[in-house]
Design a protein around this motif. Structure first.
Motif, PDB file in Angstrom:
ATOM      1  N   VAL A 210      56.617 115.115  46.342  1.00 54.62           N
ATOM      2  CA  VAL A 210      55.388 114.781  45.611  1.00 54.62           C
ATOM      3  C   VAL A 210      54.689 113.661  46.372  1.00 54.62           C
ATOM      4  CG1 VAL A 210      54.429 114.082  43.389  1.00 54.62           C
ATOM      5  CG2 VAL A 210      56.610 115.334  43.462  1.00 54.62           C
ATOM      6  N   ASN A 211      53.453 113.883  46.747  1.00 55.46           N
ATOM      7  CA  ASN A 211      52.702 112.884  47.502  1.00 55.46           C
ATOM      8  C   ASN A 211      51.498 112.389  46.714  1.00 55.46           C
ATOM      9  OD1 ASN A 211      53.650 114.807  50.193  1.00 55.46           O
ATOM     10  ND2 ASN A 211      54.048 112.617  50.177  1.00 55.46           N
ATOM     11  N   GLY A 212      51.388 111.069  46.640  1.00 58.58           N
ATOM     12  CA  GLY A 212      50.223 110.433  46.059  1.00 58.58           C
ATOM     13  C   GLY A 212      49.616 109.473  47.064  1.00 58.58           C
ATOM     14  N   LYS A 213      49.399 108.233  46.640  1.00 58.51           N
ATOM     15  CA  LYS A 213      48.863 107.218  47.550  1.00 58.51           C
ATOM     16  C   LYS A 213      49.434 105.866  47.165  1.00 58.51           C
ATOM     17  CE  LYS A 213      44.569 105.019  49.074  1.00 58.51           C
ATOM     18  NZ  LYS A 213      43.098 104.916  48.853  1.00 58.51           N
ATOM     19  N   SER A 214      50.071 105.216  48.114  1.00 66.24           N
ATOM     20  CA  SER A 214      50.631 103.904  47.838  1.00 66.24           C
ATOM     21  C   SER A 214      49.515 102.858  47.753  1.00 66.24           C
ATOM     22  CB  SER A 214      51.629 103.522  48.934  1.00 66.24           C
ATOM     23  OG  SER A 214      52.269 102.305  48.625  1.00 66.24           O
ATOM     24  N   ALA A 215      49.771 101.822  46.961  1.00 71.52           N
ATOM     25  CA  ALA A 215      48.813 100.718  46.816  1.00 71.52           C
ATOM     26  C   ALA A 215      49.565  99.462  46.417  1.00 71.52           C
ATOM     27  CB  ALA A 215      47.744 101.065  45.785  1.00 71.52           C
ATOM     28  N   TYR A 216      48.995  98.325  46.755  1.00 75.35           N
ATOM     29  CA  TYR A 216      49.581  97.045  46.384  1.00 75.35           C
ATOM     30  C   TYR A 216      49.768  96.976  44.869  1.00 75.35           C
ATOM     31  CZ  TYR A 216      50.117  91.959  45.973  1.00 75.35           C
ATOM     32  OH  TYR A 216      50.562  90.689  45.677  1.00 75.35           O
ATOM     33  N   PHE A 217      50.896  96.406  44.421  1.00 74.40           N
ATOM     34  CA  PHE A 217      51.220  96.440  42.991  1.00 74.40           C
ATOM     35  C   PHE A 217      50.178  95.728  42.138  1.00 74.40           C
ATOM     36  CE2 PHE A 217      52.653  92.165  43.698  1.00 74.40           C
ATOM     37  CZ  PHE A 217      52.610  91.541  42.465  1.00 74.40           C
ATOM     38  N   GLY A 218      49.479  94.752  42.747  1.00 75.07           N
ATOM     39  CA  GLY A 218      48.461  94.028  41.986  1.00 75.07           C
ATOM     40  C   GLY A 218      47.170  94.795  41.826  1.00 75.07           C
ATOM     41  N   LEU A 219      47.046  95.893  42.571  1.00 76.31           N
ATOM     42  CA  LEU A 219      45.845  96.728  42.493  1.00 76.31           C
ATOM     43  C   LEU A 219      46.241  98.185  42.263  1.00 76.31           C
ATOM     44  CD1 LEU A 219      43.975  95.148  45.535  1.00 76.31           C
ATOM     45  CD2 LEU A 219      43.435  94.768  43.107  1.00 76.31           C
ATOM     46  N   PRO A 220      46.945  98.456  41.184  1.00 77.93           N
ATOM     47  CA  PRO A 220      47.477  99.809  40.981  1.00 77.93           C
ATOM     48  C   PRO A 220      46.395 100.867  40.873  1.00 77.93           C
ATOM     49  CG  PRO A 220      47.659  98.518  38.976  1.00 77.93           C
ATOM     50  CD  PRO A 220      47.254  97.567  40.053  1.00 77.93           C
ATOM     51  N   GLU A 221      45.198 100.465  40.460  1.00 75.14           N
ATOM     52  CA  GLU A 221      44.130 101.453  40.301  1.00 75.14           C
ATOM     53  C   GLU A 221      43.709 102.058  41.641  1.00 75.14           C
ATOM     54  OE1 GLU A 221      42.336  97.418  40.930  1.00 75.14           O
ATOM     55  OE2 GLU A 221      43.949  98.250  39.676  1.00 75.14           O
ATOM     56  N   GLN A 222      44.079 101.425  42.740  1.00 76.71           N
ATOM     57  CA  GLN A 222      43.738 101.962  44.055  1.00 76.71           C
ATOM     58  C   GLN A 222      44.791 102.949  44.577  1.00 76.71           C
ATOM     59  OE1 GLN A 222      42.681  98.962  46.905  1.00 76.71           O
ATOM     60  NE2 GLN A 222      41.197  97.959  45.523  1.00 76.71           N
TER      61      GLN A 222
END
Length: 415
Positions: A210-222
């Protein structure tokens, strides 16, 4: 049969049989490392007086071995077959540190049992086949059937890039080209506790990415959370397993189902950009692997609600089907099977029960070519692949005697 049993029992040399088993266990043969044991078996087959002893490569540096003994063209043919490779030994030394069992290949004898990797699965089956022939030689009794012996690698799963029955696939041309006749009975030496297994499940393994997109934990909406999507997929998979179980059960093999065997996601202090789910699907007779593959993939895709999530499927364990192994069902009414059971019960009256094999093995390659297939040896499946792997020497002696009785009597009765 009583006179035959007594004559063979008197000729049995337990020490020679134990020495053969220990030599096999002493020879490490984790999947991918089958060369040394194939060479060892080649010598043993020659010493036993078998004909056409052949060792050949099924992959680079990996070997099978086969041999024959032909009695007469009008006699039935029995194939004694098994796999030479074992699962890994990781954790064995730590489990038995400070004891005489710390070496997984020492074949240590403890309380009438031989311990070590491969003892039950399935060097005991190979040793029983060879020792039964040795016993007939010592007693001066020729087998009454034509014999084929084949020991192949790459049956076990778990080592990268292997475990797809490459050795068994390399054996099949001897039948497909007519070099060997199709056997009237194939006895695969998987552990059966001296019972006779005539059926087993089918299976396929599926790795879901399953592939999504990683993002910094403080900006989960990204980010696009692959683990969250994986959680929805897991829920759908467990529901699917319940539906499969409820759909019906085979009288020998039981119900189908799936088991999630592994989940891995993320690893950083961030929104997980990927999630990997591994599962195994148990197939029962009547289920079509391709239909069930499509059903699985549809359930997974329907569980995904975010268009930014992508999913791919891998099937790493193609056996006699492109994605896995098919179920085996052998008719227990085949006369040769009844004779094998009679031979077993002449030695151990409580043994020789018809039952299902607990796992999957390579019988379907042979059954697809018209050979009735059973699994038989003194080993116990409960010990396979564990850090407790061992075999009973008493059961080993009984298995040798029973198999020798069968090989000495089968052709006489059917000729």
């Amino acid at each position: 049969m009583t006179m035959l049993r007594d004559r063979l029992k008197a000729a049995l040399d337990p020490d020679a049989a134990i020495d053969r088993l220990k030599r096999l266990v002493h020879c490490p043969s984790v999947t991918g490392q089958e060369d040394d044991i194939a060479a060892l078996l080649e010598v043993d087959l020659q010493t036993l007086g078998l004909d056409e002893v052949t060792r050949w490569a099924f992959a680079t540096g990996r070997f099978n071995v086969r041999a024959r003994r032909s009695i007469a063209s009008d006699r039935p043919t029995v194939l004694l077959v098994g796999h030479t490779d074992t699962v890994h030994v990781r954790g064995w030394q730590e489990r038995w540190a400070g004891t005489d069992r710390a070496n997984a290949f020492a074949a240590t004898e403890v309380d009438g049992e031989i311990w070590g990797r491969g003892t039950a699965d399935m060097k005991i089956g190979i040793a029983t086949a060879l020792s039964a022939i040795d016993l007939l030689n010592r007693a001066g009794i020729a087998p009454s059937c034509n014999l084929q012996l084949a020991f192949v690698g790459d049956e076990e799963s778990g080592e990268p890039g292997s475990g797809v029955s490459a050795g068994m696939k390399a054996l099949m041309p001897v039948y497909d080209t007519g070099l060997w006749p199709i056997p009237d009975l194939a006895i695969y030496g998987e552990p059966s506790s001296l019972d006779v297994y005539t059926a087993h499940m089918g299976f396929f393994i599926c790795d879901i990415t399953v592939n999504g997109k990683s993002a910094y934990f403080g900006l989960p909406e990204q980010g696009v959370d692959a683990l969250k999507a994986g959680n929805a997929i897991l829920t759908a998979l467990w529901q699917l397993s319940d539906e499969i179980r409820a759909a019906g059960s085979d009288p020998m093999i039981g119900p189908g189902f799936l088991v999630v065997t592994g989940v891995n996601a993320g690893g950083y202090i961030a929104v997980p950009g990927d999630c990997r789910i591994s599962l195994i699907r148990k197939l029962i007779p009547g289920e079509d692997a391709e239909v069930e593959r499509q059903r699985l993939e549809t359930v997974v895709r329907n569980a995904i609600t975010d268009d930014l999530i992508t999913v791919t499927f891998g099937y790493p364990a193609g056996r006699d089907s492109s994605i896995g192994g098919t179920p085996l069902v052998t008719d227990a009414a085949v006369p040769a099977i009844g004779m094998l059971i009679d031979a077993i019960r002449s030695v151990v009256p409580a043994a020789g029960r018809i039952g299902p094999c607990a796992g999957w093995s390579e019988g379907p390659f042979l059954s697809a070519r018209g050979a009735p297939v059973v699994y038989f040896s003194p080993g116990d499946f409960v010990h396979c692949h564990t850090l407790e792997e061992r075999v009973s020497l008493g059961a080993y002696a009984d298995g040798i005697l029973a198999l020798a009785i069968f090989l000495a009597s089968y052709g006489q009765t059917t000729a």
